[in-house]
Structure formats: C-alpha cells, structure tokens
Design a protein around this motif. Structure first.
Motif, mmCIF file in Angstrom:
data_model
loop_
_atom_site.group_PDB
_atom_site.id
_atom_site.type_symbol
_atom_site.label_atom_id
_atom_site.label_comp_id
_atom_site.label_asym_id
_atom_site.label_seq_id
_atom_site.Cartn_x
_atom_site.Cartn_y
_atom_site.Cartn_z
ATOM 1 N N ILE A 203 0.845 -1.197 0.000
ATOM 2 C CA ILE A 203 0.000 0.000 0.000
ATOM 3 C C ILE A 203 0.878 1.243 0.000
ATOM 4 O O ILE A 203 1.711 1.413 0.889
ATOM 5 C CB ILE A 203 -0.930 0.014 1.233
ATOM 6 N N ARG A 204 0.689 2.089 -0.979
ATOM 7 C CA ARG A 204 1.495 3.301 -1.086
ATOM 8 C C ARG A 204 0.957 4.366 -0.142
ATOM 9 O O ARG A 204 -0.248 4.597 -0.064
ATOM 10 C CB ARG A 204 1.458 3.819 -2.541
ATOM 11 N N GLN A 205 1.876 5.001 0.567
ATOM 12 C CA GLN A 205 1.473 6.069 1.476
ATOM 13 C C GLN A 205 1.296 7.373 0.717
ATOM 14 O O GLN A 205 2.185 7.809 -0.016
ATOM 15 C CB GLN A 205 2.506 6.262 2.585
ATOM 16 N N GLU A 206 0.134 7.972 0.873
ATOM 17 C CA GLU A 206 -0.137 9.255 0.242
ATOM 18 C C GLU A 206 0.629 10.353 0.976
ATOM 19 O O GLU A 206 0.831 10.272 2.190
ATOM 20 C CB GLU A 206 -1.633 9.568 0.280
ATOM 21 N N PRO A 207 1.065 11.403 0.259
ATOM 22 C CA PRO A 207 1.764 12.507 0.915
ATOM 23 C C PRO A 207 0.908 13.105 2.033
ATOM 24 O O PRO A 207 -0.229 13.490 1.809
ATOM 25 C CB PRO A 207 1.969 13.520 -0.228
ATOM 26 N N GLY A 208 1.460 13.128 3.225
ATOM 27 C CA GLY A 208 0.724 13.659 4.365
ATOM 28 C C GLY A 208 -0.337 12.734 4.905
ATOM 29 O O GLY A 208 -1.075 13.102 5.824
ATOM 30 N N GLY A 209 -0.442 11.535 4.357
ATOM 31 C CA GLY A 209 -1.474 10.594 4.775
ATOM 32 C C GLY A 209 -1.026 9.710 5.924
ATOM 33 O O GLY A 209 0.104 9.800 6.406
ATOM 34 N N ILE A 210 -1.926 8.837 6.352
ATOM 35 C CA ILE A 210 -1.626 7.929 7.454
ATOM 36 C C ILE A 210 -0.669 6.836 6.989
ATOM 37 O O ILE A 210 -0.516 6.574 5.799
ATOM 38 C CB ILE A 210 -2.914 7.292 8.009
ATOM 39 N N HIS A 211 -0.015 6.192 7.941
ATOM 40 C CA HIS A 211 0.889 5.085 7.644
ATOM 41 C C HIS A 211 0.101 3.980 6.943
ATOM 42 O O HIS A 211 -1.057 3.703 7.307
ATOM 43 C CB HIS A 211 1.503 4.562 8.937
ATOM 44 N N PRO A 212 0.684 3.316 5.948
ATOM 45 C CA PRO A 212 -0.047 2.268 5.211
ATOM 46 C C PRO A 212 -0.598 1.151 6.090
ATOM 47 O O PRO A 212 -1.599 0.516 5.735
ATOM 48 C CB PRO A 212 1.016 1.724 4.244
ATOM 49 N N ALA A 213 0.044 0.890 7.241
ATOM 50 C CA ALA A 213 -0.399 -0.211 8.098
ATOM 51 C C ALA A 213 -1.478 0.193 9.098
ATOM 52 O O ALA A 213 -1.977 -0.658 9.848
ATOM 53 C CB ALA A 213 0.798 -0.789 8.855
ATOM 54 N N THR A 214 -1.867 1.461 9.113
ATOM 55 C CA THR A 214 -2.802 1.958 10.124
ATOM 56 C C THR A 214 -4.075 1.126 10.194
ATOM 57 O O THR A 214 -4.489 0.661 11.261
ATOM 58 C CB THR A 214 -3.174 3.429 9.835
ATOM 59 N N ARG A 215 -4.723 0.940 9.069
ATOM 60 C CA ARG A 215 -6.033 0.282 9.071
ATOM 61 C C ARG A 215 -5.918 -1.220 9.338
ATOM 62 O O ARG A 215 -6.811 -1.805 9.972
ATOM 63 C CB ARG A 215 -6.747 0.556 7.744
ATOM 64 N N VAL A 216 -4.866 -1.835 8.862
ATOM 65 C CA VAL A 216 -4.658 -3.261 9.129
ATOM 66 C C VAL A 216 -4.468 -3.497 10.626
ATOM 67 O O VAL A 216 -5.055 -4.405 11.219
ATOM 68 C CB VAL A 216 -3.454 -3.798 8.327
ATOM 69 N N PHE A 217 -3.650 -2.653 11.264
ATOM 70 C CA PHE A 217 -3.428 -2.795 12.699
ATOM 71 C C PHE A 217 -4.703 -2.513 13.480
ATOM 72 O O PHE A 217 -4.988 -3.179 14.480
ATOM 73 C CB PHE A 217 -2.296 -1.861 13.148
ATOM 74 N N GLN A 218 -5.471 -1.530 13.036
ATOM 75 C CA GLN A 218 -6.746 -1.243 13.702
ATOM 76 C C GLN A 218 -7.662 -2.457 13.650
ATOM 77 O O GLN A 218 -8.270 -2.848 14.651
ATOM 78 C CB GLN A 218 -7.445 -0.063 13.050
ATOM 79 N N GLY A 219 -7.800 -3.051 12.472
ATOM 80 C CA GLY A 219 -8.672 -4.213 12.324
ATOM 81 C C GLY A 219 -8.249 -5.373 13.202
ATOM 82 O O GLY A 219 -9.082 -6.025 13.846
ATOM 83 N N LEU A 220 -6.942 -5.641 13.244
ATOM 84 C CA LEU A 220 -6.441 -6.722 14.081
ATOM 85 C C LEU A 220 -6.716 -6.460 15.555
ATOM 86 O O LEU A 220 -7.158 -7.351 16.291
ATOM 87 C CB LEU A 220 -4.928 -6.889 13.878
ATOM 88 N N ARG A 221 -6.464 -5.217 15.992
ATOM 89 C CA ARG A 221 -6.665 -4.880 17.402
ATOM 90 C C ARG A 221 -8.117 -5.059 17.816
ATOM 91 O O ARG A 221 -8.416 -5.610 18.877
ATOM 92 C CB ARG A 221 -6.231 -3.433 17.640
ATOM 93 N N ILE A 222 -9.033 -4.615 16.964
ATOM 94 C CA ILE A 222 -10.455 -4.753 17.263
ATOM 95 C C ILE A 222 -10.849 -6.226 17.337
ATOM 96 O O ILE A 222 -11.591 -6.644 18.226
ATOM 97 C CB ILE A 222 -11.300 -4.011 16.216
ATOM 98 N N ALA A 223 -10.319 -7.024 16.420
ATOM 99 C CA ALA A 223 -10.648 -8.448 16.406
ATOM 100 C C ALA A 223 -10.067 -9.170 17.612
ATOM 101 O O ALA A 223 -10.752 -9.981 18.253
ATOM 102 C CB ALA A 223 -10.139 -9.081 15.114
ATOM 103 N N VAL A 224 -8.812 -8.910 17.937
ATOM 104 C CA VAL A 224 -8.152 -9.585 19.052
ATOM 105 C C VAL A 224 -8.886 -9.327 20.360
ATOM 106 O O VAL A 224 -9.053 -10.231 21.195
ATOM 107 C CB VAL A 224 -6.677 -9.138 19.162
ATOM 108 N N ASN A 225 -9.352 -8.099 20.553
ATOM 109 C CA ASN A 225 -9.972 -7.705 21.821
ATOM 110 C C ASN A 225 -11.499 -7.673 21.788
ATOM 111 O O ASN A 225 -12.118 -7.303 22.782
ATOM 112 C CB ASN A 225 -9.433 -6.330 22.231
ATOM 113 N N ASP A 226 -12.087 -8.077 20.656
ATOM 114 C CA ASP A 226 -13.546 -8.050 20.507
ATOM 115 C C ASP A 226 -14.098 -6.694 20.959
ATOM 116 O O ASP A 226 -15.068 -6.612 21.708
ATOM 117 C CB ASP A 226 -14.196 -9.179 21.305
ATOM 118 N N GLU A 227 -13.475 -5.624 20.487
ATOM 119 C CA GLU A 227 -13.813 -4.292 20.985
ATOM 120 C C GLU A 227 -15.245 -3.876 20.674
ATOM 121 O O GLU A 227 -15.930 -3.285 21.517
ATOM 122 C CB GLU A 227 -12.835 -3.261 20.410
#
Length: 349
Positions: A203-227
């Motif tokens: 995933i290419r990072q857009e100039p000034g955008g969020i880190h490419p791994a942001t959404r993947v890590f968010q999804g994993l965290r929510i799944a791991v903790n059943d948030e």
C-alpha cells in the motif's frame, strides 16, 4: 491506529504521548458530576475521568474498570489516596452491571465509556499495538488469550480479509490477506515490524497521509480484543444498571464505534424503531433514554491543538428513563460482527 484519541496524522502509533483525557469538560458536563452520586468509569486507563469525577463533588464515588492489568496497577496510588471513594476492578466494561452488583450496587448515577486503545498502550512497544515501534505482535489488552500473531499466523485468508476490511476499513484487504498467507508459509509473523513492512510494500502512502499499516493494525486490534462486541454489551449493561435520571456518556474515535452508539441511542430514545426485521415486536417499545446531546459533541480547536489525538473524538450521551431495560438490540449486535457471523445469527445462511 485509531481509538482512544488516535486519529490519522496524530502520531497514532508514533512517539510517546502522555495520556490526556479527551473531552474531559464535556464528559463531566454530560455526566452531571456535580450533583453527587455513584459513577462507573468503564475505561479507567490513566484515571483522567475518574479523578475529575471525584474532584467534582466530595460525595462522589467511582467504580473504575479496566481490562488492562497495567492500568489497574497504575491506579493503586489514587485508590489509596481517596480510600473508599474509589473501587478499582479488573474486568471488561461489557460486564459493568455485573461488576456493579458485585460491589453491592443495585443502580448507579452515571457511566462513562472511552472506547479504544489508550495512548499508554500505543506508546509501549512491548504491548504490540504500534506499527512504528518494533515489538511482539501482541495487541492483547488483558495480556491473555490469542494474540494478534496467533490470528495472523492461523486465520484463513477470507477471515483476515474480512477483519481488515470491516474492522480496519482497509480497501486493499484481500491483497494484504493474500500476501500474509504467502509470507507466513516461509516464516511466521512474530513482530509488529514484520507485518508493518509487509503492508507498506503493498500500500502506497499518500503525501501527508496515514501510515499504510494503520487500518490493518486497527482491524487486528479490534478483532483480538472483541472491541465492538464489548461496546455493544456495555451499552446494554449500562441500560440495566443506571438509575432513572442516570447518565450514559460514550466517547468514540472512529466510525465503527460511533455508528453503534448512534444507533443504540436512536433506538432507545425512540427516534427510530428499536427492532429490526428479525425483531419486529420491539418496534413500539417505550424509550429507555432521553437524549442529553443532540448529535455528537466534538473537541474544540483548542483541545485539538493541545492534544492532536482528540481530533476524531465524538461524544454522545443519554439520560435513563424509568422504563425497564429492554432486550438487546439485534441490529447493533450484528454491526459488531464480521459479515459471515452476522449472517449466520440472522438466519440468512
């Protein structure tokens, strides 16, 4: 990574940031803490909301919950100082009514929930929440149960894609899941850097955008903790334990959480039918809450300047009526689940 004040571009998983309670003044106003009473802080964290509640009125007492053992340990000094006014309880806020009963309470005057991961968890590399600081791929708030590494190394391609897409809102979810399956055949994932580098290669990072791994890590965290599941259970638990006139205040940080809270309050205040096509009999139920806020309350420009992690925060609040608590809403329960699970529960498969 979003959650507990971690918005895009806000150093979400970057360098250390002292945990600052988000929308503190707005939370205290919505809870009406000056009136005195028993309050529950479902996400104690560093104790910001709890301290403010205790300081607002010498008659206030707080039952503070946190599933993170580090947060409970960190609150020991405060609990010792205020003595019987604060009970620190390890546990999940989805069981806050059970916790209140165990503390001898039949009802409470207010509940506050600050959803997501705390700055402290993000800033400790060994907790495995951060994609910027290398550490074990963990993400477990309770330090117990299956970790993010277990999920990444054992889940099917379809399950991983669903997690990234529905919980992380990552558009290239299938490509990331496919790449993980290929990579783990050669070497299992053990660290946050391994996963972050793989995602960044796709995933290419857009100039000034969020880190490419942001959404993947968010999804994993929510799944791991059943948030999201915990949030749904907490909303219904608050409905059961709040006294008439008691306040429920919820602070969210991304659209997945806010959608659940918005629909809960809409149904329970009578703005929309409380049932779904699977529960038509609930459509005419009386309101169990009255709106305290009209729509979401966000941070001021001044707060965002002081604490960039607050920029995506939204506060919604309601006051409990004297109508008995209703059955859980199937519609929002399904919002917290991955599509296949929700479809099975709804009887469509």
């Amino acid at each position: 990574m979003m959650g507990r004040g971690d918005g895009p571009g806000a150093g979400a998983a970057g360098g250390p940031t002292r945990h600052v309670p988000v929308l503190l003044e707005e939370v205290c106003t919505a809870l009406d803490v000056k009136r005195g009473g028993v309050f529950m802080d479902g996400t104690f964290g560093a104790g910001g909301y709890t301290r403010a509640i205790l300081d607002a009125n010498p008659r206030n007492t707080v039952i503070a919950i946190d599933r993170d053992p580090d947060a409970i340990a960190g609150g020991a000094a405060l609990a010792s100082r205020v003595k019987r006014r604060l009970s620190l309880v390890p546990g999940r806020f989805g069981n806050l009514d059970g916790i209140a009963h165990a503390q001898g309470m039949d009802g409470v005057d207010g509940v506050v929930l600050d959803i997501g991961v705390s700055s402290m968890q993000l800033d400790e590399a060994e907790r495995g929440f951060s994609f910027r600081s290398d550490g074990p791929l963990d993400m477990r708030m309770e330090r117990d149960g299956p970790s993010a590494a277990d999920l990444v190394n054992e889940a099917s391609e379809a399950e991983l894609a669903d997690i990234f897409y529905h919980y992380g809102e990552e558009r290239r979810a299938r490509a990331v899941a496919r790449a993980i399956i290929e990579a783990r055949r050669r070497q299992p994932f053990e660290t946050t850097r391994q996963l972050a580098e793989l995602v960044a290669s796709l995933i290419r990072q857009e100039p000034g955008g969020i880190h490419p791994a942001t959404r993947v890590f968010q999804g994993l965290r929510i799944a791991v903790n059943d948030e999201l599941g915990e949030l749904v259970r907490a909303l219904h638990a608050a409905e059961r334990i709040l006294k008439p006139g008691g306040r429920l205040v919820v602070v969210t940080f991304h659209s997945l959480e806010d959608r659940i809270v918005k629909q809960f309050f809409a149904a329970r205040t009578g703005r929309t039918p409380s049932g779904s096509r699977h529960m038509p009999s609930a459509a005419m139920a009386e309101p169990t809450f009255e709106a305290v806020t009209r729509g979401p309350v966000g941070p001021s420009d001044q707060e965002i300047a002081r604490n960039p992690r607050a920029r995506s925060a939204k506060l919604r609040a309601g006051a409990r009526t004297d109508v008995p608590a209703q059955e859980p809403l199937s519609a929002i329960t399904m919002l917290a689940e991955l599509p296949q699970t929700a479809e099975k529960r709804g009887g469509r498969r």
